[in-house]
Structure formats: C-alpha cells, structure tokens
Design a protein around this motif. Sequence first.
Motif, PDB file in Angstrom:
ATOM      1  N   VAL A 168      26.258 -39.979  21.199  1.00 58.90           N
ATOM      2  CA  VAL A 168      25.030 -40.547  20.635  1.00 58.90           C
ATOM      3  C   VAL A 168      25.363 -41.728  19.734  1.00 58.90           C
ATOM      4  CG1 VAL A 168      23.092 -40.109  19.080  1.00 58.90           C
ATOM      5  CG2 VAL A 168      23.706 -38.412  20.818  1.00 58.90           C
ATOM      6  N   ARG A 169      26.422 -41.581  18.920  1.00 60.92           N
ATOM      7  CA  ARG A 169      26.808 -42.680  18.030  1.00 60.92           C
ATOM      8  C   ARG A 169      27.256 -43.899  18.832  1.00 60.92           C
ATOM      9  NH1 ARG A 169      29.212 -38.379  15.082  1.00 60.92           N
ATOM     10  NH2 ARG A 169      31.261 -38.864  15.958  1.00 60.92           N
ATOM     11  N   GLU A 170      27.959 -43.681  19.929  1.00 60.79           N
ATOM     12  CA  GLU A 170      28.499 -44.797  20.701  1.00 60.79           C
ATOM     13  C   GLU A 170      27.479 -45.432  21.636  1.00 60.79           C
ATOM     14  OE1 GLU A 170      32.344 -45.852  23.585  1.00 60.79           O
ATOM     15  OE2 GLU A 170      32.138 -43.871  22.653  1.00 60.79           O
ATOM     16  N   TYR A 171      26.654 -44.611  22.280  1.00 55.73           N
ATOM     17  CA  TYR A 171      25.769 -45.136  23.324  1.00 55.73           C
ATOM     18  C   TYR A 171      24.282 -45.011  23.004  1.00 55.73           C
ATOM     19  CZ  TYR A 171      30.082 -44.667  26.026  1.00 55.73           C
ATOM     20  OH  TYR A 171      31.386 -44.755  26.463  1.00 55.73           O
ATOM     21  N   GLY A 172      23.928 -44.135  22.047  1.00 57.23           N
ATOM     22  CA  GLY A 172      22.519 -43.858  21.808  1.00 57.23           C
ATOM     23  C   GLY A 172      21.945 -43.014  22.935  1.00 57.23           C
ATOM     24  N   LEU A 173      20.624 -42.800  22.880  1.00 58.33           N
ATOM     25  CA  LEU A 173      19.959 -41.986  23.893  1.00 58.33           C
ATOM     26  C   LEU A 173      18.828 -42.732  24.605  1.00 58.33           C
ATOM     27  CD1 LEU A 173      19.775 -38.503  22.090  1.00 58.33           C
ATOM     28  CD2 LEU A 173      21.256 -39.151  24.002  1.00 58.33           C
ATOM     29  N   GLU A 174      18.824 -44.041  24.472  1.00 59.38           N
ATOM     30  CA  GLU A 174      17.794 -44.806  25.166  1.00 59.38           C
ATOM     31  C   GLU A 174      17.968 -44.629  26.687  1.00 59.38           C
ATOM     32  OE1 GLU A 174      16.073 -49.385  25.590  1.00 59.38           O
ATOM     33  OE2 GLU A 174      17.730 -48.946  24.222  1.00 59.38           O
ATOM     34  N   GLY A 175      16.910 -44.260  27.341  1.00 61.92           N
ATOM     35  CA  GLY A 175      16.971 -44.011  28.779  1.00 61.92           C
ATOM     36  C   GLY A 175      17.133 -42.549  29.135  1.00 61.92           C
ATOM     37  N   ILE A 176      17.450 -41.705  28.125  1.00 57.48           N
ATOM     38  CA  ILE A 176      17.563 -40.266  28.347  1.00 57.48           C
ATOM     39  C   ILE A 176      16.233 -39.619  27.980  1.00 57.48           C
ATOM     40  CG2 ILE A 176      18.712 -38.132  27.654  1.00 57.48           C
ATOM     41  CD1 ILE A 176      20.483 -39.961  29.289  1.00 57.48           C
ATOM     42  N   SER A 177      15.630 -38.924  28.944  1.00 58.15           N
ATOM     43  CA  SER A 177      14.327 -38.308  28.694  1.00 58.15           C
ATOM     44  C   SER A 177      14.378 -36.795  28.645  1.00 58.15           C
ATOM     45  CB  SER A 177      13.323 -38.743  29.770  1.00 58.15           C
ATOM     46  OG  SER A 177      13.774 -38.374  31.061  1.00 58.15           O
ATOM     47  N   GLY A 178      15.535 -36.200  28.973  1.00 63.07           N
ATOM     48  CA  GLY A 178      15.596 -34.747  28.987  1.00 63.07           C
ATOM     49  C   GLY A 178      16.981 -34.202  28.724  1.00 63.07           C
ATOM     50  N   LEU A 179      17.032 -32.930  28.363  1.00 59.20           N
ATOM     51  CA  LEU A 179      18.283 -32.218  28.136  1.00 59.20           C
ATOM     52  C   LEU A 179      18.291 -30.959  28.991  1.00 59.20           C
ATOM     53  CD1 LEU A 179      18.482 -32.499  24.235  1.00 59.20           C
ATOM     54  CD2 LEU A 179      19.626 -33.955  25.930  1.00 59.20           C
ATOM     55  N   HIS A 180      19.469 -30.597  29.450  1.00 53.82           N
ATOM     56  CA  HIS A 180      19.629 -29.483  30.386  1.00 53.82           C
ATOM     57  C   HIS A 180      20.597 -28.464  29.801  1.00 53.82           C
ATOM     58  CE1 HIS A 180      21.394 -28.100  34.522  1.00 53.82           C
ATOM     59  NE2 HIS A 180      20.447 -27.281  34.123  1.00 53.82           N
ATOM     60  N   PHE A 181      20.203 -27.186  29.815  1.00 49.79           N
ATOM     61  CA  PHE A 181      21.061 -26.088  29.383  1.00 49.79           C
ATOM     62  C   PHE A 181      21.088 -25.049  30.503  1.00 49.79           C
ATOM     63  CE2 PHE A 181      19.044 -27.898  25.643  1.00 49.79           C
ATOM     64  CZ  PHE A 181      20.107 -28.099  24.787  1.00 49.79           C
ATOM     65  N   HIS A 182      22.291 -24.651  30.910  1.00 49.50           N
ATOM     66  CA  HIS A 182      22.403 -23.569  31.880  1.00 49.50           C
ATOM     67  C   HIS A 182      23.475 -22.618  31.386  1.00 49.50           C
ATOM     68  CE1 HIS A 182      22.255 -21.404  35.663  1.00 49.50           C
ATOM     69  NE2 HIS A 182      23.569 -21.439  35.694  1.00 49.50           N
ATOM     70  N   THR A 183      23.042 -21.451  30.898  1.00 53.47           N
ATOM     71  CA  THR A 183      23.974 -20.514  30.267  1.00 53.47           C
ATOM     72  C   THR A 183      23.796 -19.076  30.757  1.00 53.47           C
ATOM     73  OG1 THR A 183      22.454 -20.079  28.429  1.00 53.47           O
ATOM     74  CG2 THR A 183      23.995 -21.906  28.158  1.00 53.47           C
ATOM     75  N   HIS A 184      22.903 -18.834  31.720  1.00 49.09           N
ATOM     76  CA  HIS A 184      22.547 -17.482  32.122  1.00 49.09           C
ATOM     77  C   HIS A 184      23.067 -17.138  33.516  1.00 49.09           C
ATOM     78  CE1 HIS A 184      19.987 -17.830  28.695  1.00 49.09           C
ATOM     79  NE2 HIS A 184      19.307 -16.719  28.937  1.00 49.09           N
ATOM     80  N   CYS A 185      23.146 -15.835  33.793  1.00 56.44           N
ATOM     81  CA  CYS A 185      23.461 -15.322  35.114  1.00 56.44           C
ATOM     82  C   CYS A 185      22.971 -13.875  35.181  1.00 56.44           C
ATOM     83  CB  CYS A 185      24.959 -15.394  35.408  1.00 56.44           C
ATOM     84  SG  CYS A 185      25.424 -14.720  37.023  1.00 56.44           S
ATOM     85  N   GLU A 186      21.925 -13.621  35.955  1.00 55.47           N
ATOM     86  CA  GLU A 186      21.364 -12.276  36.127  1.00 55.47           C
ATOM     87  C   GLU A 186      21.001 -11.642  34.790  1.00 55.47           C
ATOM     88  OE1 GLU A 186      23.947  -9.822  38.481  1.00 55.47           O
ATOM     89  OE2 GLU A 186      23.434 -10.852  40.341  1.00 55.47           O
ATOM     90  N   GLN A 187      20.331 -12.383  33.906  1.00 51.43           N
ATOM     91  CA  GLN A 187      20.080 -11.868  32.563  1.00 51.43           C
ATOM     92  C   GLN A 187      18.601 -11.828  32.217  1.00 51.43           C
ATOM     93  OE1 GLN A 187      23.013 -14.579  30.893  1.00 51.43           O
ATOM     94  NE2 GLN A 187      24.206 -12.838  30.173  1.00 51.43           N
ATOM     95  N   ASP A 188      18.282 -10.978  31.225  1.00 54.49           N
ATOM     96  CA  ASP A 188      16.914 -10.756  30.791  1.00 54.49           C
ATOM     97  C   ASP A 188      16.530 -11.779  29.715  1.00 54.49           C
ATOM     98  OD1 ASP A 188      14.393  -9.501  30.321  1.00 54.49           O
ATOM     99  OD2 ASP A 188      15.263  -7.566  30.845  1.00 54.49           O
ATOM    100  N   SER A 189      15.254 -11.747  29.328  1.00 53.51           N
ATOM    101  CA  SER A 189      14.742 -12.761  28.407  1.00 53.51           C
ATOM    102  C   SER A 189      15.240 -12.565  26.976  1.00 53.51           C
ATOM    103  CB  SER A 189      13.219 -12.778  28.436  1.00 53.51           C
ATOM    104  OG  SER A 189      12.693 -11.471  28.343  1.00 53.51           O
ATOM    105  N   ASP A 190      15.736 -11.364  26.634  1.00 57.91           N
ATOM    106  CA  ASP A 190      16.294 -11.195  25.295  1.00 57.91           C
ATOM    107  C   ASP A 190      17.545 -12.051  25.120  1.00 57.91           C
ATOM    108  OD1 ASP A 190      17.515  -9.381  27.182  1.00 57.91           O
ATOM    109  OD2 ASP A 190      18.575  -8.470  25.495  1.00 57.91           O
ATOM    110  N   VAL A 191      18.283 -12.279  26.231  1.00 59.69           N
ATOM    111  CA  VAL A 191      19.454 -13.152  26.173  1.00 59.69           C
ATOM    112  C   VAL A 191      19.016 -14.594  25.935  1.00 59.69           C
ATOM    113  CG1 VAL A 191      21.491 -13.978  27.410  1.00 59.69           C
ATOM    114  CG2 VAL A 191      20.734 -11.609  27.682  1.00 59.69           C
ATOM    115  N   LEU A 192      17.931 -14.995  26.578  1.00 57.43           N
ATOM    116  CA  LEU A 192      17.398 -16.340  26.340  1.00 57.43           C
ATOM    117  C   LEU A 192      16.997 -16.495  24.875  1.00 57.43           C
ATOM    118  CD1 LEU A 192      16.368 -19.124  27.233  1.00 57.43           C
ATOM    119  CD2 LEU A 192      14.212 -18.020  27.877  1.00 57.43           C
ATOM    120  N   GLU A 193      16.395 -15.465  24.305  1.00 58.10           N
ATOM    121  CA  GLU A 193      15.972 -15.526  22.907  1.00 58.10           C
ATOM    122  C   GLU A 193      17.174 -15.777  21.995  1.00 58.10           C
ATOM    123  OE1 GLU A 193      12.931 -13.061  20.070  1.00 58.10           O
ATOM    124  OE2 GLU A 193      14.276 -11.894  21.347  1.00 58.10           O
ATOM    125  N   ARG A 194      18.271 -15.069  22.240  1.00 57.99           N
ATOM    126  CA  ARG A 194      19.468 -15.270  21.413  1.00 57.99           C
ATOM    127  C   ARG A 194      20.102 -16.637  21.689  1.00 57.99           C
ATOM    128  NH1 ARG A 194      19.765  -9.731  22.694  1.00 57.99           N
ATOM    129  NH2 ARG A 194      21.127 -10.029  24.489  1.00 57.99           N
TER     130      ARG A 194
END
Length: 400
Positions: free
Chosen positions: A172-198
Amino acid sequence: MLEQIPSPCYVLEEQKLLSNLQTLDYVQVQSGAKILVALKGFAFWRSFELLKPYLYGSTASGLYEAKLGYETLGGRESGKEVCVFSPAYKEEEMRELVKIATHIIFNSFSQWQRFKGIIEKANETLIKEGKTPIEVGLRLNPLYSEVSPMIYNPCSPKSRLGIIPSEFEKGVREYGLEGISGLHFHTHCEQDSDVLERTLGHIKAHFESYLSKMKWINLGGGHHITREGYNLPLLISLLKDFRANYRVEVFLEPGEAVGWQCGFLIAEVVDVVQNEGSVAILDVSASAHMPDCLEMPYRPKVTKLSNGVLEEDCGENIAPYTYRLGGNTCLSGDIIGDYSFHTPLKVGDKILFDDMIHYTIVKNTTFNGVPLPSLGVIKQNGDFELLKTFDYSHYKERNG
C-alpha cells in the motif's frame, strides 16, 4: 435402474442438487450476499442450467475454468459474474481473461502491477462499448485458519496464498490501492459459520481500516452451507452485519456446498483376494478417481448392490463380512477403506460410493491407463441418462 448404470460411473442426482441450490438461494435472499459456484470443486457443467436461476455466476482458478464458467453459466452479457483468482498469471492468460472476466484477483502487488496496463486498456474498450468494466481485487492472508489437515490450510506457515498483513502494508505504501475495488479472503474448508465468526475477528484485526474503502469483499469458499446441521442463522447474521458495517457487496464462492451429497460413484467388484482378511478389488481407484480418500483422508459412505438388494456398510469390523476395498492401480496404498456387511461380496456386485460429485471429476486422472468413469445423471423424474463415456483415445490424448 442402478443395475443398468455402467460401471464405473459418476452419477449426479438432480433433485438433490436442486435442494442444495434452494438452500444457497435462501442464504442469498436473507443475507444479501451473492454466491458463485467454485469450479475447482464442482464443474459438472452439464447440470449448470439448473444453477443459472439460483447463483450469480462462477469463480475460477485460471483461464480454463474461467472459459468454462463463461461458456456454460454466462458472463457480463447475461448478468453473470466470472470471478478469477490464481496464485500467478502468465501474460498470454491475462490477455484472454480480460475478454471474459468480471473480477480478476491477484495474489501479489507485483502481479497486479505487471498486468495493470492490460486490464486498464481492456476496461477502456468495455466502457466505450457501454459494458461493465473489470473489477480488480487482492487476495489477503489474515494469518488465521482452522483448516486441517495442513495440506488444505491456506494460512499455513510460509503459505503461497494471499498477501500477509506486513506485506500488504508495504505494498500500500509503495503502490497505493487506486484501481483496487475488492479484497478476497479464503480460509475455510468444510467448516461451519462459527469458524467464519472467529475468522472475521482476525480479518478485522489486520485489515479493518481498508474494508469500508472497498466496493466488494469476497469471503471465499469452504463454507459447508448445505451440510445438515450447518448454522444458517449465524451465517446470515454475520453476512448482514458485515455488509451493513462496511457498506460493501459480499461474495461467497463454495464449490463443495453446491455439489454436496448430490451424487455417487458406482463401481463393480472385479475380484476378491485373501491376505490377512478379504480384499475386494474394484474397477475404480482412490488414487485416480477419488483422491480425497488419500489426501484428506476421507472415508466415503458405501452401499452394496447385490442381486437387486441394497445394503449399507456397517463400518469397520462390525458385521460378519469385512472387506478392504482397493483400487485397480499399481499404487500399494490405493485403498479406499475397510467396510463390513451382513452378506458377502462377490464378483459382479456393485458398490456405490456416496457424495462423489465434488472434488472427484475435477481431480481424476488416467494413472496406469485406468479408464475414467462415465458421467451420468438421474433426472428429476427418476430416469437415468448417460451423458458421456471415455475410452482409450482419452488416455492416449492426455499422454502425448
């Protein structure tokens, strides 16, 4: 009907798929989130006409999946999303992707900078044509995942997936975020919503100041939404609160939840041999046809079909007749598991492996020249239709 299905064959059950889609649509309606099918987990494209009324599009891991999603579920012209993430892209792939993708997500700032010009040029053309431009996102690693075993954990030490917080701040310091409209997180595998909450707590701890600056947040896949007992009310509440707090569009991209428990792999007993117990050799392979049995490891539920009579397995060493079910390759560990029945197995009996439509067809191989299973579907009216068979030519073409 089961006795008429050729062996081996992956069989999709349309009514069960529709039930999954209705559950996913309920989540969409109640939460306001958008759900995409992850082709890495479920790519049975001959069923995608059923998906179109329910899901917002597809998510791909590269060019070929993106093309499949675009061709079979649709793209921006039909109001569908084609979201693409890859750990790294080649230039020739990017030049093809910008023709069909609605969202392109990068795994590093360097990849984004490398292909920024290609995307900007493509967007100029799209805007001139009155079409929606490509949205660009970055995949982030919140340094937290409860996935086990580690081979499936995207936040394991020295993971190649996602930008860790310290590197994100440097970028972010070097390039900034101009042109970036979204962020992606993928951390789950066969898991319930309580895991998403944590997990959301860790996402906020590292990246909260950036969330409300985005147009959309993709919370990835691995949400076991269609599994019996999954906490749907908690998921819906989390998604609604997240959308309201940060004023963003939210995507989920499950593959397994789409294809969960909606089909089986049918196999045939080819031989029974003795070695400190009975070993049944089948015309399917754990290694070639259901690799999660070895990778996860995963023990599928089994039903035996003998003389027109169905019998579910009783577990390991519980009923009088116990068998180790093995594949037909040279791999000594090509073992599906130990199963027991009240009646003996004999050559010609059929074995139905439950829940074999997701992460099977997309991962199978022709190792040892073992034939690929056919593809079939049990229609909503109960009729079976054979969709595709494979022969020697498919093996030959994959090897030269």
